[in-house]
Design a protein around this motif. Structure first.
Motif, PDB file in Angstrom:
ATOM      1  N   THR A 151       0.845  -1.193   0.000  1.00 18.02           N
ATOM      2  CA  THR A 151       0.000   0.000   0.000  1.00 18.02           C
ATOM      3  C   THR A 151       0.882   1.246   0.000  1.00 18.02           C
ATOM      4  OG1 THR A 151      -0.134   0.171   2.415  1.00 18.02           O
ATOM      5  CG2 THR A 151      -1.753  -1.244   1.317  1.00 18.02           C
ATOM      6  N   TRP A 152       0.257   2.404  -0.159  1.00 12.68           N
ATOM      7  CA  TRP A 152       0.977   3.672  -0.180  1.00 12.68           C
ATOM      8  C   TRP A 152       0.646   4.431   1.111  1.00 12.68           C
ATOM      9  CZ3 TRP A 152      -1.582   1.689  -4.447  1.00 12.68           C
ATOM     10  CH2 TRP A 152      -0.779   1.403  -5.558  1.00 12.68           C
ATOM     11  N   MET A 153       1.549   4.365   2.063  1.00 11.93           N
ATOM     12  CA  MET A 153       1.329   5.072   3.319  1.00 11.93           C
ATOM     13  C   MET A 153       1.328   6.580   3.064  1.00 11.93           C
ATOM     14  SD  MET A 153       0.886   2.511   5.164  1.00 11.93           S
ATOM     15  CE  MET A 153       0.677   3.308   6.759  1.00 11.93           C
ATOM     16  N   LEU A 154       0.516   7.307   3.815  1.00  7.30           N
ATOM     17  CA  LEU A 154       0.401   8.741   3.605  1.00  7.30           C
ATOM     18  C   LEU A 154       1.719   9.445   3.909  1.00  7.30           C
ATOM     19  CD1 LEU A 154      -3.070   9.430   5.269  1.00  7.30           C
ATOM     20  CD2 LEU A 154      -2.564   9.292   2.833  1.00  7.30           C
ATOM     21  N   PRO A 155       2.173  10.337   3.044  1.00  5.63           N
ATOM     22  CA  PRO A 155       3.397  11.094   3.327  1.00  5.63           C
ATOM     23  C   PRO A 155       3.149  12.126   4.420  1.00  5.63           C
ATOM     24  CG  PRO A 155       2.388  11.884   1.308  1.00  5.63           C
ATOM     25  CD  PRO A 155       1.594  10.681   1.735  1.00  5.63           C
ATOM     26  N   GLU A 156       4.246  12.656   4.962  1.00  2.00           N
ATOM     27  CA  GLU A 156       4.142  13.609   6.071  1.00  2.00           C
ATOM     28  C   GLU A 156       3.310  14.833   5.697  1.00  2.00           C
ATOM     29  OE1 GLU A 156       6.912  12.050   5.216  1.00  2.00           O
ATOM     30  OE2 GLU A 156       7.064  10.754   6.974  1.00  2.00           O
ATOM     31  N   ALA A 157       3.447  15.299   4.449  1.00  3.94           N
ATOM     32  CA  ALA A 157       2.714  16.492   4.015  1.00  3.94           C
ATOM     33  C   ALA A 157       1.210  16.284   4.091  1.00  3.94           C
ATOM     34  CB  ALA A 157       3.117  16.870   2.588  1.00  3.94           C
ATOM     35  N   SER A 223       7.850  23.221  20.716  1.00  2.00           N
ATOM     36  CA  SER A 223       9.295  23.417  20.608  1.00  2.00           C
ATOM     37  C   SER A 223      10.062  22.212  21.140  1.00  2.00           C
ATOM     38  CB  SER A 223       9.692  24.683  21.363  1.00  2.00           C
ATOM     39  OG  SER A 223      11.087  24.891  21.318  1.00  2.00           O
ATOM     40  N   ARG A 224       9.527  21.615  22.193  1.00  5.05           N
ATOM     41  CA  ARG A 224      10.189  20.447  22.783  1.00  5.05           C
ATOM     42  C   ARG A 224      10.192  19.269  21.816  1.00  5.05           C
ATOM     43  NH1 ARG A 224      14.199  18.227  25.223  1.00  5.05           N
ATOM     44  NH2 ARG A 224      13.699  16.548  26.698  1.00  5.05           N
ATOM     45  N   THR A 225       9.152  19.129  21.000  1.00  2.00           N
ATOM     46  CA  THR A 225       9.130  18.028  20.028  1.00  2.00           C
ATOM     47  C   THR A 225      10.212  18.210  18.961  1.00  2.00           C
ATOM     48  OG1 THR A 225       7.539  19.070  18.489  1.00  2.00           O
ATOM     49  CG2 THR A 225       6.630  17.806  20.328  1.00  2.00           C
ATOM     50  N   ARG A 226      10.649  19.433  18.744  1.00  3.54           N
ATOM     51  CA  ARG A 226      11.664  19.702  17.699  1.00  3.54           C
ATOM     52  C   ARG A 226      13.084  19.535  18.210  1.00  3.54           C
ATOM     53  NH1 ARG A 226       8.238  25.129  16.647  1.00  3.54           N
ATOM     54  NH2 ARG A 226       6.365  24.114  15.803  1.00  3.54           N
ATOM     55  N   SER A 227      13.242  19.431  19.530  1.00  2.00           N
ATOM     56  CA  SER A 227      14.576  19.284  20.096  1.00  2.00           C
ATOM     57  C   SER A 227      14.747  17.979  20.876  1.00  2.00           C
ATOM     58  CB  SER A 227      14.878  20.471  21.037  1.00  2.00           C
ATOM     59  OG  SER A 227      13.938  20.531  22.104  1.00  2.00           O
ATOM     60  N   PRO A 229      15.590  14.278  21.800  1.00  2.26           N
ATOM     61  CA  PRO A 229      16.624  13.406  21.223  1.00  2.26           C
ATOM     62  C   PRO A 229      16.087  12.186  20.486  1.00  2.26           C
ATOM     63  CG  PRO A 229      16.545  13.187  23.625  1.00  2.26           C
ATOM     64  CD  PRO A 229      15.697  14.359  23.272  1.00  2.26           C
ATOM     65  N   MET A 230      14.826  11.842  20.685  1.00  4.89           N
ATOM     66  CA  MET A 230      14.271  10.671  20.003  1.00  4.89           C
ATOM     67  C   MET A 230      13.401  11.030  18.803  1.00  4.89           C
ATOM     68  SD  MET A 230      13.255   8.049  23.065  1.00  4.89           S
ATOM     69  CE  MET A 230      14.498   7.403  24.196  1.00  4.89           C
ATOM     70  N   ILE A 231      13.339  12.318  18.450  1.00  2.00           N
ATOM     71  CA  ILE A 231      12.470  12.765  17.367  1.00  2.00           C
ATOM     72  C   ILE A 231      13.294  13.411  16.266  1.00  2.00           C
ATOM     73  CG2 ILE A 231      10.556  14.283  16.738  1.00  2.00           C
ATOM     74  CD1 ILE A 231       9.532  14.055  19.589  1.00  2.00           C
ATOM     75  N   ASP A 232      13.123  12.925  15.030  1.00  2.00           N
ATOM     76  CA  ASP A 232      13.781  13.527  13.870  1.00  2.00           C
ATOM     77  C   ASP A 232      12.944  14.663  13.279  1.00  2.00           C
ATOM     78  OD1 ASP A 232      16.124  12.127  13.877  1.00  2.00           O
ATOM     79  OD2 ASP A 232      15.461  10.593  12.448  1.00  2.00           O
ATOM     80  N   LEU A 233      11.630  14.481  13.268  1.00  3.07           N
ATOM     81  CA  LEU A 233      10.729  15.490  12.717  1.00  3.07           C
ATOM     82  C   LEU A 233       9.687  15.847  13.771  1.00  3.07           C
ATOM     83  CD1 LEU A 233       9.803  17.133  10.211  1.00  3.07           C
ATOM     84  CD2 LEU A 233       8.313  15.209   9.627  1.00  3.07           C
ATOM     85  N   GLY A 234       9.713  17.100  14.222  1.00  3.79           N
ATOM     86  CA  GLY A 234       8.802  17.543  15.267  1.00  3.79           C
ATOM     87  C   GLY A 234       7.513  18.115  14.705  1.00  3.79           C
ATOM     88  N   ILE A 235       6.791  18.833  15.567  1.00  3.10           N
ATOM     89  CA  ILE A 235       5.484  19.378  15.202  1.00  3.10           C
ATOM     90  C   ILE A 235       5.653  20.627  14.343  1.00  3.10           C
ATOM     91  CG2 ILE A 235       3.267  20.174  16.107  1.00  3.10           C
ATOM     92  CD1 ILE A 235       4.069  17.259  16.742  1.00  3.10           C
ATOM     93  N   SER A 236       4.888  20.718  13.284  1.00  6.84           N
ATOM     94  CA  SER A 236       4.910  21.887  12.411  1.00  6.84           C
ATOM     95  C   SER A 236       4.108  23.025  13.040  1.00  6.84           C
ATOM     96  CB  SER A 236       4.292  21.540  11.053  1.00  6.84           C
ATOM     97  OG  SER A 236       2.906  21.273  11.203  1.00  6.84           O
ATOM     98  N   HIS A 274       0.518  11.616  15.029  1.00  2.12           N
ATOM     99  CA  HIS A 274       0.740  11.237  13.630  1.00  2.12           C
ATOM    100  C   HIS A 274       1.695  12.178  12.902  1.00  2.12           C
ATOM    101  CE1 HIS A 274      -2.419  14.244  13.695  1.00  2.12           C
ATOM    102  NE2 HIS A 274      -2.349  14.404  12.403  1.00  2.12           N
ATOM    103  N   ARG A 275       2.135  13.238  13.553  1.00  2.60           N
ATOM    104  CA  ARG A 275       3.013  14.219  12.913  1.00  2.60           C
ATOM    105  C   ARG A 275       4.488  13.974  13.213  1.00  2.60           C
ATOM    106  NH1 ARG A 275      -0.670  18.733  11.789  1.00  2.60           N
ATOM    107  NH2 ARG A 275      -2.565  18.451  13.012  1.00  2.60           N
ATOM    108  N   LEU A 276       4.787  13.124  14.191  1.00  4.88           N
ATOM    109  CA  LEU A 276       6.169  12.903  14.598  1.00  4.88           C
ATOM    110  C   LEU A 276       6.857  11.872  13.711  1.00  4.88           C
ATOM    111  CD1 LEU A 276       5.935  12.678  18.492  1.00  4.88           C
ATOM    112  CD2 LEU A 276       6.329  14.698  17.081  1.00  4.88           C
ATOM    113  N   MET A 277       8.160  12.048  13.542  1.00  2.00           N
ATOM    114  CA  MET A 277       8.994  11.024  12.924  1.00  2.00           C
ATOM    115  C   MET A 277      10.073  10.660  13.941  1.00  2.00           C
ATOM    116  SD  MET A 277      11.187  11.070   9.383  1.00  2.00           S
ATOM    117  CE  MET A 277       9.722  11.325   8.392  1.00  2.00           C
TER     118      MET A 277
END
Length: 306
Positions: A151-157, A223-227, A229-236, A274-277
């Motif tokens: 299947t095609w998983m939804l991209p982050e965008a 801001s904490r989600t963007r810094s 250590p276990m998160i590559d992509l935080g909250i937009s 669902h927004r975190l990577m």
């Protein structure tokens, strides 16, 4: 406000034992957002969407996504009419108030992308002509996190376009017995609010007051989600806006005209999960997005008094 409670009461006739999910789905609709139901088959994802549409007198279309569904099936197309000698717009499935996109990850990325403009702008463009979708407009998409091979998983965008990601999960033992006895009945659901009534509730929820301390708290969490250590992509920034919008709706459902930090905490996981990577450190530690977000909630102090 009482009408929102009536809607929730009606939906409970079809979905037993999942009051929290029903309230969060209602809050997302009041906030004007879209909902992603990410769960295993057979727990009531489609039933929840159809119950919401029926209780609010919304025109509802359902699309069962498969690899052969085309973008024009959603957006519509222009057809030549011999009698008039003109091309006439034939509306697609999105021309409704509530679009149920069943198993959205089973269709092609091209068709998934066709939803982007509609979800964000509430407009479809066909042959250079823009057509607004009816108002209010909500997309409720479902997908199965298991058995996703091929299947095609939804991209982050695209995931970022959904205000919340909800999981119904298995029912409790007592609730499942009620289901077995046939206590859930979608046929009994009454339409308790009109489209115009829903729009009025959305306007009232948008006027809920938010103090600067609560804005700062939401910003600190994002801001904490963007810094972390276990998160590559935080909250937009869109995600942070959605936190505030959902918190306003939760305050509205709690019959308050102001947001408190507890509203932010209550909506933080469904808005952000669902927004975190996550990165390799999270996988090694066997932590999922929910656990990381819970850790962030504990580490960021909430305002003491408003």
């Amino acid at each position: 406000m009482e009408t929102a409670f009536e809607v929730i009461k009606e939906v409970k006739k079809a979905i037993i034992g999942k009051d929290g999910c029903i309230i969060q789905a209602m809050a997302a609709i009041l906030a004007g957002g879209h909902i992603l139901l990410n769960d295993i088959p057979g727990v009531g994802k489609t039933r929840l969407a159809m119950a919401l549409a029926k209780s609010m007198s919304l025109k509802q279309n359902r699309v069962q996504f498969t690899p052969d569904v085309l973008p024009s099936d959603l957006t519509g197309f222009s057809m030549y009419q011999k009698e008039t000698g003109k091309f006439v717009f034939q509306p697609g499935s999105v021309m409704c108030n509530l679009l149920l996109a069943d198993e959205i990850n089973r269709t092609s990325p091209k068709t998934q992308s066709a939803l982007l403009e509609v979800m964000e702008e509430q407009v479809v463009t066909v042959d250079g002509i823009s057509h607004p979708v009816p108002s209010p407009f909500v997309v409720i998409a479902t997908q199965n996190p298991f058995g996703s091979a091929g299947t095609w998983m939804l991209p982050e965008a695209q995931l970022d376009r959904f205000m919340v990601c909800l999981k119904l999960g298995y029912p409790e033992r007592e609730d499942e017995i009620e289901i077995l006895k046939g206590k859930q009945n979608e046929e009994e659901i009454r339409a308790v609010v009109t489209k115009e009534g829903l729009q009025k509730m959305q306007e009232e929820a948008d006027w809920i007051h938010v103090k600067d301390a609560v804005y700062h708290y939401a910003g600190d969490l994002a801001s904490r989600t963007r810094s972390h250590p276990m998160i590559d992509l935080g909250i937009s920034p869109r995600g942070t806006i959605n936190i505030i919008q959902m918190a306003k709706s939760m305050a509205y459902l709690q019959q308050r005209d102001y947001v408190v930090p507890e509203d932010i905490r209550e909506v933080f996981l469904p808005v952000c999960s669902h927004r975190l990577m996550l990165n390799a450190k999270a996988r090694v530690a066997h932590m999922d997005a929910g656990q990381v977000l819970e850790e962030i909630l504990k580490s960021v102090p909430a305002p003491k008094a408003l």
